[in-house]
Design an enzyme around this catalytic site. Structure first.
Site, PDB file in Angstrom:
ATOM      1  N   ASP A  90      15.585  88.419   5.526  1.00  0.00           N
ATOM      2  CA  ASP A  90      16.082  87.450   6.541  1.00  0.00           C
ATOM      3  C   ASP A  90      17.330  87.541   7.136  1.00  0.00           C
ATOM      4  OD1 ASP A  90      13.994  85.790   5.219  1.00  0.00           O
ATOM      5  OD2 ASP A  90      15.260  84.277   4.297  1.00  0.00           O
ATOM      6  N   ASP A 143      17.952  90.653  -6.875  1.00  0.00           N
ATOM      7  CA  ASP A 143      18.980  90.353  -5.715  1.00  0.00           C
ATOM      8  C   ASP A 143      19.670  91.809  -5.243  1.00  0.00           C
ATOM      9  OD1 ASP A 143      18.474  87.740  -6.017  1.00  0.00           O
ATOM     10  OD2 ASP A 143      20.119  87.429  -7.125  1.00  0.00           O
ATOM     11  N   ASP A 145      22.454  92.773  -4.908  1.00  0.00           N
ATOM     12  CA  ASP A 145      23.588  93.724  -5.552  1.00  0.00           C
ATOM     13  C   ASP A 145      23.349  94.301  -7.008  1.00  0.00           C
ATOM     14  OD1 ASP A 145      23.306  90.881  -6.325  1.00  0.00           O
ATOM     15  OD2 ASP A 145      25.263  90.677  -7.171  1.00  0.00           O
ATOM     16  N   ASP A 236      15.736  79.233  -9.145  1.00  0.00           N
ATOM     17  CA  ASP A 236      15.389  79.845 -10.403  1.00  0.00           C
ATOM     18  C   ASP A 236      15.283  78.871 -11.695  1.00  0.00           C
ATOM     19  OD1 ASP A 236      18.004  79.396 -10.235  1.00  0.00           O
ATOM     20  OD2 ASP A 236      18.569  81.532 -10.607  1.00  0.00           O
TER      21      ASP A 236
END
Length: 489
Positions: A90, A143, A145, A236
């Site tokens: 995105d 994710d 990271d 989540d």
């Protein structure tokens, strides 16, 4: 006089909530010990029987970490013809170009690049749109990271032989734990969640949560539970409860480690904390009623209540902190009998339990070593003080969540920092100082003043508590102002 008793009532009610929370933690600690020697499931080895898997990588403006992420998932030990990697991008900056250049280097890996110009639904929307095109029977999510273990899929997939299993979650570990005091304190807190809380809940069949990343889902479970929804900031936790309420079983694997980066600056920490605490409150509003009225055991209902309402601890701490000042004054002026202070000692049980949870969670990870114990002895009071210093900021988030105020999903900036590297050049740093930061500085001054008066007058009734609050709010406000002050040259 009447007003002091009003504050006393507020103080006692808030402390009762803290005690309830701590008793639930004690029960989780019991199951943590009870489950320690459970056998592990062997890795999947028969390549012919392995299912198709889709790995989803939700990305938004991650120029510092996205190449590391792509390298890690490209190295997953899994047959290439049965692995699809979706990059759900995105981004509105140069991250997109970095991704496109990077995946060209992996011509033999099945990367699917999906770019959205409209961030509708934020992360939940990206995951939902990617799921509609996913070829895999199972969906792993990481994710930006994170640096997943190369054997992650081979270690988690065997659990899905049980058709009731809908999700398997791994344990987060920390790439930059020793970068600073702030990263160490975050690791201190997260280790308690991933050791005592997740193990304690999962081992007794209570509701647990997918942690948003470093887990793998059965695709049919996601769809059966209603797919990803963006009406909370913690999509989540929301999907986790919807799936488990429908009877799906979740598995937690603390032995599978998924390294990730911790936010190194207070502005990023606050952004993450705000999203987690507000989203937790939104999920409580959405799910607590149906859980309590559902056909679950009382034990499961009580732990779900503590789980969904755990962000309320910040409102409780804020109320205790603020009401402690007039109560302290009441004891100082003789308006309240000393026996009340002595009777309130029962609430100290809650803090002992919480300290035990953090002790066994953190010390178990270093083999109960003397060095680990000595490290814990200074980390615990600093952690408690800084946590209390975050109470104002997080209480605002919780209040917005329970009252239904909607705010957009704000990502946590990623840094990819080595030890001693500087975070000040990061283009994603936030520069607008929130009003609550000024209030935190004010509270630091107030509690410091109260502490000084206590020492000078010999009234030590709440001195330790007020000194911790002065220290906590000082650290949080100073680190906040410092993190908002730097701009990229």
């Amino acid at each position: 006089m009447v007003l002091i008793y009003v504050f006393l009532g507020i103080y006692l009610l808030a402390m009762l909530f803290v005690l309830f929370y701590s008793l639930a933690q004690a029960h989780l600690l019991f199951y943590f010990f009870k489950s320690k020697n459970k056998p592990k499931i062997e890795m999947a080895r028969d390549e012919k029987s392995l299912p198709m898997v889709t790995v989803q990588l939700p990305v938004f403006n991650e120029m510092y970490v996205v190449e590391r992420l792509i390298d890690a998932v490209a190295a997953l030990s899994y047959p290439k013809d049965k692995l699809e990697i979706q990059i759900l991008d995105d981004s509105t900056d140069e991250t997109s170009d970095i991704i496109l250049q990077k995946i060209k280097k992996y011509s033999g890996v099945n990367f699917k690049y999906l770019h959205r110009s409209d961030r509708k639904g934020f992360k939940a929307g990206a995951l939902r749109e990617g799921l509609a095109k996913a070829q895999g029977e199972f969906i792993a999510i990481f994710d930006a990271d994170f640096v997943p273990d190369a054997d992650f899929l081979l270690k988690t997939l065997p659990h899905f032989k049980d058709s009731r299993v809908g999700m398997v979650q791994s344990r987060w570990t920390h790439l930059n734990e020793n970068y600073s005091l702030l990263t160490r304190l975050q690791a201190f807190a997260l280790d308690a969640h991933f050791m005592v809380e997740q193990i304690g809940r999962n081992s007794q069949g209570a509701f647990i949560n997918f942690n948003g990343t470093a887990g793998i889902w059965r695709k049919s479970c996601i769809l059966d539970a209603g797919n990803w929804e963006e009406d909370t900031l913690t999509e989540d936790l929301d999907l986790s409860y919807r799936a488990q309420k429908k009877g799906w079983k979740f598995i937690y694997r603390p032995d599978i480690e998924s390294p990730a980066e911790l936010p190194p600056v207070m502005s990023a920490i606050k952004s993450q904390q705000f999203r987690w605490t507000k989203g937790g409150a939104e999920c409580a509003r959405k799910h607590l009623g149906s859980v309590l009225s559902g056909g679950f055991s009382w034990g499961k209902k009580l732990h779900a209540t503590a789980h969904l309402l755990n962000s309320m601890i910040f409102i409780a701490v804020l109320l205790v902190s603020l009401s402690s000042i007039p109560i302290w004054w009441g004891f100082h002026k003789g308006l309240l009998p000393p026996s009340l202070f002595q009777a309130s000692g029962i609430f100290f049980i809650g803090f002992i339990i919480i300290a035990m949870v953090y002790f066994f969670a953190n010390i178990s990870l270093v083999g109960y070593s003397l060095k680990g114990i000595l490290k814990f002895l200074w980390e615990l009071p600093v952690f408690l003080a800084v946590s209390m210093g975050l109470a104002l900021h997080n209480a605002q988030a919780v209040w917005e969540g329970i009252t239904g105020k909607k705010t957009p999903f704000v990502r946590t900036p990623k840094y990819n920092l080595r030890e001693k590297a500087s975070w000040t050049e990061n283009v994603y740093n936030q520069f607008k100082v929130p009003f609550t930061t000024y209030l935190e500085a004010l509270l630091a001054a107030v509690f410091l003043t109260v502490s000084i008066i206590s020492i000078r007058t010999g009234n030590y009734t709440m001195l330790v508590f007020h000194v911790m609050l002065a220290f906590g709010y000082s650290v949080v406000s100073f680190a906040s102002f410092r993190s908002y002050a730097f701009k990229r040259r």
